[in-house]
Design a protein around this motif. Structure first.
Motif, PDB file in Angstrom:
ATOM      1  N   ASP A   1      76.691 -10.010  10.331  1.00  0.00           N
ATOM      2  CA  ASP A   1      75.447 -10.155   9.576  1.00  0.00           C
ATOM      3  C   ASP A   1      74.581  -8.900   9.634  1.00  0.00           C
ATOM      4  O   ASP A   1      73.627  -8.756   8.865  1.00  0.00           O
ATOM      5  N   ASN A   2      74.898  -7.994  10.553  1.00  0.00           N
ATOM      6  CA  ASN A   2      74.154  -6.737  10.655  1.00  0.00           C
ATOM      7  C   ASN A   2      74.607  -5.708   9.623  1.00  0.00           C
ATOM      8  O   ASN A   2      73.998  -4.640   9.507  1.00  0.00           O
ATOM      9  N   TYR A   3      75.673  -6.012   8.893  1.00  0.00           N
ATOM     10  CA  TYR A   3      76.260  -5.037   7.980  1.00  0.00           C
ATOM     11  C   TYR A   3      76.133  -5.482   6.526  1.00  0.00           C
ATOM     12  O   TYR A   3      76.129  -6.678   6.217  1.00  0.00           O
ATOM     13  N   LEU A   4      76.064  -4.510   5.650  1.00  0.00           N
ATOM     14  CA  LEU A   4      76.056  -4.771   4.218  1.00  0.00           C
ATOM     15  C   LEU A   4      77.391  -5.375   3.808  1.00  0.00           C
ATOM     16  O   LEU A   4      78.454  -4.853   4.148  1.00  0.00           O
ATOM     17  N   ALA A   5      77.334  -6.479   3.071  1.00  0.00           N
ATOM     18  CA  ALA A   5      78.538  -7.120   2.536  1.00  0.00           C
ATOM     19  C   ALA A   5      78.476  -7.082   1.018  1.00  0.00           C
ATOM     20  O   ALA A   5      77.428  -7.341   0.423  1.00  0.00           O
ATOM     21  N   MET A   6      79.601  -6.746   0.388  1.00  0.00           N
ATOM     22  CA  MET A   6      79.593  -6.563  -1.053  1.00  0.00           C
ATOM     23  C   MET A   6      80.913  -7.038  -1.649  1.00  0.00           C
ATOM     24  O   MET A   6      81.977  -6.734  -1.120  1.00  0.00           O
ATOM     25  N   ARG A   7      80.833  -7.781  -2.741  1.00  0.00           N
ATOM     26  CA  ARG A   7      82.026  -8.234  -3.442  1.00  0.00           C
ATOM     27  C   ARG A   7      82.276  -7.265  -4.599  1.00  0.00           C
ATOM     28  O   ARG A   7      81.743  -7.405  -5.707  1.00  0.00           O
ATOM     29  N   GLY A   8      83.108  -6.264  -4.320  1.00  0.00           N
ATOM     30  CA  GLY A   8      83.241  -5.113  -5.181  1.00  0.00           C
ATOM     31  C   GLY A   8      83.686  -5.394  -6.610  1.00  0.00           C
ATOM     32  O   GLY A   8      83.119  -4.856  -7.564  1.00  0.00           O
ATOM     33  N   LYS A   9      84.710  -6.237  -6.792  1.00  0.00           N
ATOM     34  CA  LYS A   9      85.225  -6.489  -8.137  1.00  0.00           C
ATOM     35  C   LYS A   9      84.187  -7.161  -9.025  1.00  0.00           C
ATOM     36  O   LYS A   9      84.021  -6.811 -10.197  1.00  0.00           O
ATOM     37  N   GLU A  10      83.470  -8.128  -8.446  1.00  0.00           N
ATOM     38  CA  GLU A  10      82.428  -8.809  -9.220  1.00  0.00           C
ATOM     39  C   GLU A  10      81.248  -7.878  -9.493  1.00  0.00           C
ATOM     40  O   GLU A  10      80.653  -7.922 -10.581  1.00  0.00           O
ATOM     41  N   ILE A  11      80.903  -7.057  -8.516  1.00  0.00           N
ATOM     42  CA  ILE A  11      79.831  -6.079  -8.715  1.00  0.00           C
ATOM     43  C   ILE A  11      80.187  -5.136  -9.862  1.00  0.00           C
ATOM     44  O   ILE A  11      79.347  -4.807 -10.707  1.00  0.00           O
ATOM     45  N   PHE A  12      81.439  -4.697  -9.915  1.00  0.00           N
ATOM     46  CA  PHE A  12      81.885  -3.786 -10.968  1.00  0.00           C
ATOM     47  C   PHE A  12      81.629  -4.394 -12.342  1.00  0.00           C
ATOM     48  O   PHE A  12      81.041  -3.757 -13.228  1.00  0.00           O
ATOM     49  N   THR A  13      82.053  -5.634 -12.529  1.00  0.00           N
ATOM     50  CA  THR A  13      81.890  -6.295 -13.822  1.00  0.00           C
ATOM     51  C   THR A  13      80.429  -6.451 -14.197  1.00  0.00           C
ATOM     52  O   THR A  13      80.021  -6.146 -15.331  1.00  0.00           O
ATOM     53  N   HIS A  14      79.614  -6.927 -13.254  1.00  0.00           N
ATOM     54  CA  HIS A  14      78.188  -7.097 -13.527  1.00  0.00           C
ATOM     55  C   HIS A  14      77.510  -5.758 -13.800  1.00  0.00           C
ATOM     56  O   HIS A  14      76.638  -5.660 -14.681  1.00  0.00           O
ATOM     57  N   ALA A  15      77.881  -4.726 -13.044  1.00  0.00           N
ATOM     58  CA  ALA A  15      77.262  -3.417 -13.225  1.00  0.00           C
ATOM     59  C   ALA A  15      77.509  -2.881 -14.634  1.00  0.00           C
ATOM     60  O   ALA A  15      76.585  -2.386 -15.298  1.00  0.00           O
ATOM     61  N   VAL A  16      78.740  -2.971 -15.101  1.00  0.00           N
ATOM     62  CA  VAL A  16      79.050  -2.494 -16.446  1.00  0.00           C
ATOM     63  C   VAL A  16      78.279  -3.288 -17.491  1.00  0.00           C
ATOM     64  O   VAL A  16      77.627  -2.721 -18.382  1.00  0.00           O
ATOM     65  N   ASP A  17      78.322  -4.616 -17.386  1.00  0.00           N
ATOM     66  CA  ASP A  17      77.655  -5.464 -18.379  1.00  0.00           C
ATOM     67  C   ASP A  17      76.149  -5.233 -18.396  1.00  0.00           C
ATOM     68  O   ASP A  17      75.541  -5.094 -19.476  1.00  0.00           O
ATOM     69  N   ARG A  18      75.538  -5.192 -17.218  1.00  0.00           N
ATOM     70  CA  ARG A  18      74.078  -5.095 -17.156  1.00  0.00           C
ATOM     71  C   ARG A  18      73.573  -3.699 -17.520  1.00  0.00           C
ATOM     72  O   ARG A  18      72.565  -3.554 -18.219  1.00  0.00           O
ATOM     73  N   MET A  19      74.247  -2.661 -17.039  1.00  0.00           N
ATOM     74  CA  MET A  19      73.798  -1.307 -17.353  1.00  0.00           C
ATOM     75  C   MET A  19      73.971  -0.994 -18.842  1.00  0.00           C
ATOM     76  O   MET A  19      73.080  -0.424 -19.472  1.00  0.00           O
ATOM     77  N   ALA A  20      75.104  -1.390 -19.405  1.00  0.00           N
ATOM     78  CA  ALA A  20      75.319  -1.155 -20.827  1.00  0.00           C
ATOM     79  C   ALA A  20      74.358  -1.995 -21.662  1.00  0.00           C
ATOM     80  O   ALA A  20      73.745  -1.491 -22.625  1.00  0.00           O
ATOM     81  N   GLY A  21      74.200  -3.267 -21.305  1.00  0.00           N
ATOM     82  CA  GLY A  21      73.303  -4.132 -22.059  1.00  0.00           C
ATOM     83  C   GLY A  21      71.863  -3.675 -22.002  1.00  0.00           C
ATOM     84  O   GLY A  21      71.145  -3.678 -23.021  1.00  0.00           O
ATOM     85  N   SER A  22      71.415  -3.270 -20.814  1.00  0.00           N
ATOM     86  CA  SER A  22      70.042  -2.793 -20.652  1.00  0.00           C
ATOM     87  C   SER A  22      69.823  -1.497 -21.435  1.00  0.00           C
ATOM     88  O   SER A  22      68.794  -1.317 -22.104  1.00  0.00           O
ATOM     89  N   SER A  23      70.793  -0.598 -21.358  1.00  0.00           N
ATOM     90  CA  SER A  23      70.680   0.671 -22.088  1.00  0.00           C
ATOM     91  C   SER A  23      70.594   0.436 -23.590  1.00  0.00           C
ATOM     92  O   SER A  23      69.778   1.051 -24.295  1.00  0.00           O
ATOM     93  N   GLU A  24      71.448  -0.441 -24.089  1.00  0.00           N
ATOM     94  CA  GLU A  24      71.459  -0.715 -25.524  1.00  0.00           C
ATOM     95  C   GLU A  24      70.170  -1.397 -25.971  1.00  0.00           C
ATOM     96  O   GLU A  24      69.630  -1.086 -27.042  1.00  0.00           O
ATOM     97  N   ALA A  25      69.658  -2.322 -25.144  1.00  0.00           N
ATOM     98  CA  ALA A  25      68.398  -2.977 -25.479  1.00  0.00           C
ATOM     99  C   ALA A  25      67.254  -1.970 -25.526  1.00  0.00           C
ATOM    100  O   ALA A  25      66.390  -2.019 -26.430  1.00  0.00           O
ATOM    101  N   LEU A  26      67.239  -1.040 -24.573  1.00  0.00           N
ATOM    102  CA  LEU A  26      66.196  -0.016 -24.561  1.00  0.00           C
ATOM    103  C   LEU A  26      66.311   0.892 -25.779  1.00  0.00           C
ATOM    104  O   LEU A  26      65.303   1.180 -26.448  1.00  0.00           O
ATOM    105  N   MET A  27      67.523   1.342 -26.085  1.00  0.00           N
ATOM    106  CA  MET A  27      67.684   2.228 -27.237  1.00  0.00           C
ATOM    107  C   MET A  27      67.260   1.541 -28.528  1.00  0.00           C
ATOM    108  O   MET A  27      66.630   2.149 -29.394  1.00  0.00           O
ATOM    109  N   ASP A  28      67.587   0.278 -28.655  1.00  0.00           N
ATOM    110  CA  ASP A  28      67.156  -0.470 -29.849  1.00  0.00           C
ATOM    111  C   ASP A  28      65.634  -0.515 -29.943  1.00  0.00           C
ATOM    112  O   ASP A  28      65.057  -0.378 -31.031  1.00  0.00           O
ATOM    113  N   SER A  29      64.974  -0.693 -28.790  1.00  0.00           N
ATOM    114  CA  SER A  29      63.512  -0.848 -28.803  1.00  0.00           C
ATOM    115  C   SER A  29      62.785   0.446 -29.128  1.00  0.00           C
ATOM    116  O   SER A  29      61.661   0.415 -29.639  1.00  0.00           O
TER     117      SER A  29
END
Length: 338
Positions: free
Chosen positions: A212-240
Motif C-alpha cells: 500500500d506504500n507503493y503506486l499501483a497502476m493497471r497499465g493496459k487500461e490506463i493506456f486505453t483511457h489515456a488515448v481516448d481522453r487526451m484525444a477527445g479533450s483535444s478535439e473538444a478544445l479545438m472545436d471550441s
C-alpha cells in the motif's frame, strides 16, 4: 481585445542522478530494448536521499521567474501528487523560499494532469482580474513511491519539476492561452492509486500492507483511457476555439509513453514529427512532464513565436485536460541539474 493570460516565462530542473534502463534491469526481469520498445524511455532522473518535492519546485520556480524577468507574482500554484507532507501544503514554503512570503499559495492535486489544471486555475485568476502574474509549478518525486520489483511502474517514472509564469495580457498576443478543456471520472479512480496515508486507509485502523506504500497502476487500461481522453479533450478544445489539426504546429502531450503520444496524434491527424517527445530523457515525471517538455523544446529552438501549441494530459483520478496557446517570444534556459 479581452483580457487574457499570457505565458511569460518557463523554468525546469531534474535531479542529478541518472538512472538508465540497464540499472533498472538489474532488479527487474527486463532489458533496455524491452523498455525502449514499450515506453520510449531510455533513462530517468531520481532524487538523492533527503530531497523533497519542494526543493525541485523551488529551483524550477526560480528559473521561470528569471525567464519572465520578474522577482515576484501574486499567486503560486503547485501541482503535485507527492507533496513534502500531507499537511501543510508545500506551495507556501516554495513561495517563501522564492522570496515571496505573504503571497498566497496552494497545492493542487490532479495527478499527471495537474499542470494543465494549474494553468486553468491561474488563467482564471488573471482573467477575473484577481492576479496580474501567477507562478504555476508542476513537481513530483515518484522514485520514493515505487515498488522496485513492479515492472508496471518502476521502469516508467522519473522525478522533476517544471514551472511557468503567466501574466495579464490580451488574447491577440503571442503566448496567450486561448482555451481549455478539463474533465474527470472518479468511477475509475482505482486504475492508478497510492493507497497508504489517506483518510480511507487510516480510518480502517488495520495493519498497513507493504504494497500500500507503493503506486499501483493497471497499465493496459490506463493506456486505453489515456488515448481516448487526451484525444477527445483535444478535439473538444479545438472545436471550441476553431482550430483544425492543420492549425496545430506542435502537440505536447503528457510524457507517459511514446506509443500513447503517437496514437493520440494519429487519432487527431497531427503528424508525428510535430509531437514533442521528451520522455526518452526523463521518463514519466507526472505533473512536471509538460513544462519539462516545453522547456526542453523551447531551449532547443524548436518552438517559434506565434506557432500554435496544443497541450493535453491524462492522469489518475481519472483526470484529464487540454490547453491551447500561441507561442511567445521568451528566453528559456535548458534543463540542467542544480
Amino acid at each position: 481585445m479581452s483580457r487574457s493570460a499570457v505565458l511569460a516565462g518557463l523554468g525546469a530542473m531534474v535531479p542529478e542522478r541518472v538512472v538508465d534502463n540497464d540499472e533498472i534491469a538489474r532488479t527487474i526481469d527486463t532489458d533496455d530494448a524491452w523498455i525502449r520498445t514499450r515506453t520510449g524511455i531510455s533513462r530517468r532522473h531520481w532524487v538523492a536521499p533527503g530531497t523533497a518535492t519542494g526543493d525541485l519546485a523551488t529551483v524550477a520556480g526560480r528559473r521561470a521567474l528569471e525567464s519572465a524577468g520578474v522577482d515576484s507574482v501574486d499567486l503560486v500554484i503547485l501541482a503535485t501528487s507527492t507533496p513534502n507532507q500531507p499537511m501543510p501544503a508545500t506551495a507556501p514554503e516554495v513561495a517563501t523560499r522564492l522570496g515571496m512570503a505573504g503571497v498566497p499559495g496552494y497545492d493542487l492535486s490532479a495527478a499527471c494532469a495537474g499542470f494543465v489544471y494549474g494553468l486553468h486555475a491561474a488563467a482564471g485568476s488573471i482573467v477575473a482580474g484577481l492576479s496580474e502574474r501567477v507562478l504555476v509549478i508542476g513537481a513530483d518525486i515518484w522514485s520514493t513511491r515505487l515498488d522496485p520489483a513492479d515492472r508496471a511502474t518502476a521502469i516508467i517514472f522519473g522525478d522533476g519539476a517544471g514551472a511557468a509564469v503567466l501574466r495579464a495580457g490580451t488574447a491577440d498576443e503571442p503566448g496567450a492561452l486561448v482555451g481549455f478543456d478539463l474533465g474527470s471520472d472518479g468511477a475509475n479512480r482505482d486504475l492508478a492509486v497510492l493507497p497508504a496515508g489517506g483518510s480511507r486507509q487510516r480510518s480502517r485502523r488495520e495493519p498497513l500492507r507493504e504494497e500500500d506504500n507503493y503506486l499501483a497502476m493497471r497499465g493496459k487500461e490506463i493506456f486505453t483511457h489515456a488515448v481516448d481522453r487526451m484525444a477527445g479533450s483535444s478535439e473538444a478544445l479545438m472545436d471550441s476555439i476553431g482550430w483544425s489539426s492543420e492549425d496545430v504546429d506542435w502537440f505536447v502531450g503528457h510524457q507517459a509513453n511514446v506509443r500513447i503520444l503517437h496514437t493520440v496524434a494519429d487519432v487527431m491527424n497531427v503528424p508525428r514529427e510535430q509531437v514533442v517527445v521528451h520522455l526518452d530523457k526523463v521518463g514519466n515525471t507526472s505533473a512536471a512532464s509538460i513544462p519539462l517538455a516545453l522547456t526542453d523544446a523551447a531551449a532547443e529552438g524548436r518552438l517559434a513565436p506565434g506557432q500554435r501549441v496544443l497541450l493535453t494530459a491524462f492522469g489518475g483520478g481519472l483526470s484529464w485536460g487540454s490547453a491551447a496557446l500561441s507561442w511567445p517570444d521568451i528566453k528559456v534556459a535548458g534543463i540542467e541539474s542544480p
